[in-house]
Motif scaffolding. Sequence first.
Motif, PDB file in Angstrom:
ATOM      1  N   LEU A   1      32.300  52.283  43.430  1.00 39.56           N
ATOM      2  CA  LEU A   1      33.347  51.280  43.540  1.00 39.56           C
ATOM      3  C   LEU A   1      33.975  51.254  42.272  1.00 39.56           C
ATOM      4  O   LEU A   1      33.302  50.696  41.223  1.00 39.56           O
ATOM      5  CB  LEU A   1      33.198  50.006  44.101  1.00 39.56           C
ATOM      6  N   ARG A   2      35.106  51.391  41.901  1.00 39.84           N
ATOM      7  CA  ARG A   2      35.695  51.569  40.524  1.00 39.84           C
ATOM      8  C   ARG A   2      35.438  50.325  39.782  1.00 39.84           C
ATOM      9  O   ARG A   2      35.705  49.283  40.279  1.00 39.84           O
ATOM     10  CB  ARG A   2      37.028  52.039  40.545  1.00 39.84           C
ATOM     11  N   PRO A   3      35.045  50.324  38.515  1.00 39.47           N
ATOM     12  CA  PRO A   3      34.863  49.082  37.827  1.00 39.47           C
ATOM     13  C   PRO A   3      35.962  48.890  36.949  1.00 39.47           C
ATOM     14  O   PRO A   3      35.988  47.770  36.151  1.00 39.47           O
ATOM     15  CB  PRO A   3      33.387  49.452  36.688  1.00 39.47           C
ATOM     16  N   GLU A   4      36.966  49.721  36.900  1.00 35.30           N
ATOM     17  CA  GLU A   4      38.292  49.562  36.296  1.00 35.30           C
ATOM     18  C   GLU A   4      39.440  50.442  36.882  1.00 35.30           C
ATOM     19  O   GLU A   4      38.763  51.444  37.419  1.00 35.30           O
ATOM     20  CB  GLU A   4      38.299  49.600  34.743  1.00 35.30           C
TER      21      GLU A   4
ATOM     22  N   GLY B   1      45.184  46.892  41.176  1.00 36.59           N
ATOM     23  CA  GLY B   1      44.298  47.274  42.098  1.00 36.59           C
ATOM     24  C   GLY B   1      42.962  46.562  42.032  1.00 36.59           C
ATOM     25  O   GLY B   1      42.554  46.021  41.091  1.00 36.59           O
ATOM     26  N   LYS B   2      42.197  46.748  43.020  1.00 33.03           N
ATOM     27  CA  LYS B   2      40.875  46.170  42.988  1.00 33.03           C
ATOM     28  C   LYS B   2      39.863  46.684  42.056  1.00 33.03           C
ATOM     29  O   LYS B   2      40.047  48.098  41.865  1.00 33.03           O
ATOM     30  CB  LYS B   2      40.102  45.798  44.362  1.00 33.03           C
ATOM     31  N   ALA B   3      39.007  45.926  41.648  1.00 38.99           N
ATOM     32  CA  ALA B   3      37.921  46.680  40.593  1.00 38.99           C
ATOM     33  C   ALA B   3      36.538  45.798  40.852  1.00 38.99           C
ATOM     34  O   ALA B   3      36.634  44.671  41.415  1.00 38.99           O
ATOM     35  CB  ALA B   3      38.021  46.476  39.188  1.00 38.99           C
ATOM     36  N   PHE B   4      35.470  46.651  40.764  1.00 40.76           N
ATOM     37  CA  PHE B   4      34.197  45.558  41.296  1.00 40.76           C
ATOM     38  C   PHE B   4      32.953  45.983  40.292  1.00 40.76           C
ATOM     39  O   PHE B   4      33.050  46.976  39.512  1.00 40.76           O
ATOM     40  CB  PHE B   4      33.752  46.529  42.509  1.00 40.76           C
TER      41      PHE B   4
ATOM     42  N   ARG C   1      32.666  39.596  41.170  1.00 45.46           N
ATOM     43  CA  ARG C   1      32.128  40.741  41.430  1.00 45.46           C
ATOM     44  C   ARG C   1      33.046  41.684  41.901  1.00 45.46           C
ATOM     45  O   ARG C   1      33.094  42.935  41.798  1.00 45.46           O
ATOM     46  CB  ARG C   1      30.816  40.613  42.248  1.00 45.46           C
ATOM     47  N   GLU C   2      34.090  41.230  42.557  1.00 47.59           N
ATOM     48  CA  GLU C   2      35.246  41.601  43.110  1.00 47.59           C
ATOM     49  C   GLU C   2      36.609  41.045  42.615  1.00 47.59           C
ATOM     50  O   GLU C   2      36.737  39.970  42.702  1.00 47.59           O
ATOM     51  CB  GLU C   2      35.294  41.818  44.538  1.00 47.59           C
ATOM     52  N   PHE C   3      37.389  41.844  42.126  1.00 43.71           N
ATOM     53  CA  PHE C   3      38.772  41.218  41.334  1.00 43.71           C
ATOM     54  C   PHE C   3      39.525  42.146  41.444  1.00 43.71           C
ATOM     55  O   PHE C   3      39.777  43.604  41.461  1.00 43.71           O
ATOM     56  CB  PHE C   3      38.358  40.631  39.902  1.00 43.71           C
ATOM     57  N   GLU C   4      40.954  41.926  40.845  1.00 43.01           N
ATOM     58  CA  GLU C   4      41.871  42.897  40.873  1.00 43.01           C
ATOM     59  C   GLU C   4      42.359  42.923  39.315  1.00 43.01           C
ATOM     60  O   GLU C   4      42.614  41.822  38.615  1.00 43.01           O
ATOM     61  CB  GLU C   4      43.016  42.336  41.555  1.00 43.01           C
TER      62      GLU C   4
ATOM     63  N   GLY D   1      43.257  40.713  34.257  1.00 46.08           N
ATOM     64  CA  GLY D   1      42.792  40.294  35.451  1.00 46.08           C
ATOM     65  C   GLY D   1      43.821  39.562  36.343  1.00 46.08           C
ATOM     66  O   GLY D   1      44.141  38.414  35.679  1.00 46.08           O
ATOM     67  N   ALA D   2      44.127  39.822  37.595  1.00 46.88           N
ATOM     68  CA  ALA D   2      45.149  39.028  38.176  1.00 46.88           C
ATOM     69  C   ALA D   2      44.548  37.700  38.686  1.00 46.88           C
ATOM     70  O   ALA D   2      45.399  36.715  38.591  1.00 46.88           O
ATOM     71  CB  ALA D   2      45.652  39.807  39.514  1.00 46.88           C
ATOM     72  N   ASP D   3      43.318  37.806  38.780  1.00 50.06           N
ATOM     73  CA  ASP D   3      42.537  36.468  39.417  1.00 50.06           C
ATOM     74  C   ASP D   3      42.565  35.649  38.323  1.00 50.06           C
ATOM     75  O   ASP D   3      42.645  34.346  38.278  1.00 50.06           O
ATOM     76  CB  ASP D   3      41.136  36.794  40.038  1.00 50.06           C
ATOM     77  N   ARG D   4      41.975  36.209  37.048  1.00 49.57           N
ATOM     78  CA  ARG D   4      41.867  35.634  36.076  1.00 49.57           C
ATOM     79  C   ARG D   4      43.288  34.837  35.265  1.00 49.57           C
ATOM     80  O   ARG D   4      43.449  33.575  35.019  1.00 49.57           O
ATOM     81  CB  ARG D   4      41.408  36.268  34.813  1.00 49.57           C
TER      82      ARG D   4
END
Length: 443
Positions: A152-155, A183-186, A200-203, A315-318
Amino acid sequence: MADTTVMEKLVSLCKRRGFVFQSSEIYGGLGSVWDYGPLGVELKKNVKDRWWRAMVHARDDIEGLDAAILMHPRVWEASGHVAGFTDPLVDCKQCKNRFRGDDPRIKGTPGEPDAQCPVCGTRGSLTAPRLFNLMFKTFMGPVEEQAAVVYLRPETAQGIYVNYQNVLNASRQKVPFGIAQIGKAFRNEITPGNFIFRTREFEQMEMQFFVAPETAGEWFERWREWRMQWHKDLGLTPARLQWHQHGPTELAHYAKAAFDIQYEFPFGWQEIEGIHNRGDYDLTRHQEYSGKKLDYFDQAANRRYVPFIVETSAGADRVALTTLVDAYREETVEGETRVVLGFHPGIAPIKAAVLPLVKKDGMPEVADRLYHDLRAAFPCFYDDSGAIGRRYRRMDEAGTPFCVTVDGETLKDGQVTVRDRDSMQQVRVAQAQVGAYIRERIG
Ligand code: GAP
């Protein structure tokens, strides 16, 4: 107010009002994974939309992309993530907790008898640090074997690099130009935490700008300035934003230079976005590993080179968390505590609430018509239950910038009361003008 209290109150408000819920809560929750509720999804979408408008729609030198999360496993060998995307992991043999080797709470040297576990306090129970890769692995197809491993892509950045020539050819851009993607990164973080800050899962909202090598320094400075301004335009308190330059030991394996934009959270100054000069590291490595030429022919200068990349990565969540923290305030009004999320109107999940003063005398009918009219233009909320003061407070807590009240006078003069969330000032506005009045102020 103690700093931790602010976070506790915010987490509780986020759950109560439908911004953020713990993932799989009815099963006891999944560690550091969060779901966005009705208000949270609007907030994060508004953050992402503003980023997309600023980075893609407002510029003619940046193109958009939406690459897949799963990529060829060789991508991650080329990018350096298989070998180098690691954190030092330390186990406590006594209490079985796990820590990052550089956790500041650890006293002594992990692996030595003097080291003390920060949770159970046992001395000598911490293992020597071993490198732990942060990428999540899974298997493609029905067979779980080494040959089928994908990550799962980390970036999101790598999806841009491998598409750099596709975009260049399809869009007819010329260097300097950029590619943007959300997009999502993990990442299998060892110590996630602080709510949606480290998960651990973020955008990610990432933009890679391809430039001639000798101009990378100038572009780096320009992008630093533009990105800081973007956060200020989001309404964040300027005094709570600062730069942090990466020293030689902090630089990621790909970076020639890096600056973080940091925000002063209740738990300290922390990164919300990184601006990196990645040099020609990524394209050169992908050239090497794929065997495909990724250089650029500059017709005007009649020369060929591998472009350097200036990356902006937020980071969208951040950023969503930052807007929540920055917006949260408590005030005492007429002896009562008023909790307000003072969002910039442009990112507020709901722009206006329509409230009939009472549920009779024709007010609900007028309010309902107005609500449907306004809803066609921006997100609105209709609320007719409870005392008007309580309804105002509920909207303050959701961060709604305007409350529009239909009262007895409205039926006579066609005007409504528009209350401003921050000043609590009320003005009379003609019903037909309310939409324009609010639109003008939400930007
Ligand atoms: N492509 C470069 C890159 O990924 P990074 O500094 O590792 O750089 C960029 O990450 C941004 O992604 C961070 O500034 C942060 O906003 C966000 N981010 C990284 N790890 C995160 C995590 N575990 N949880 C939430 N956001 C994260």
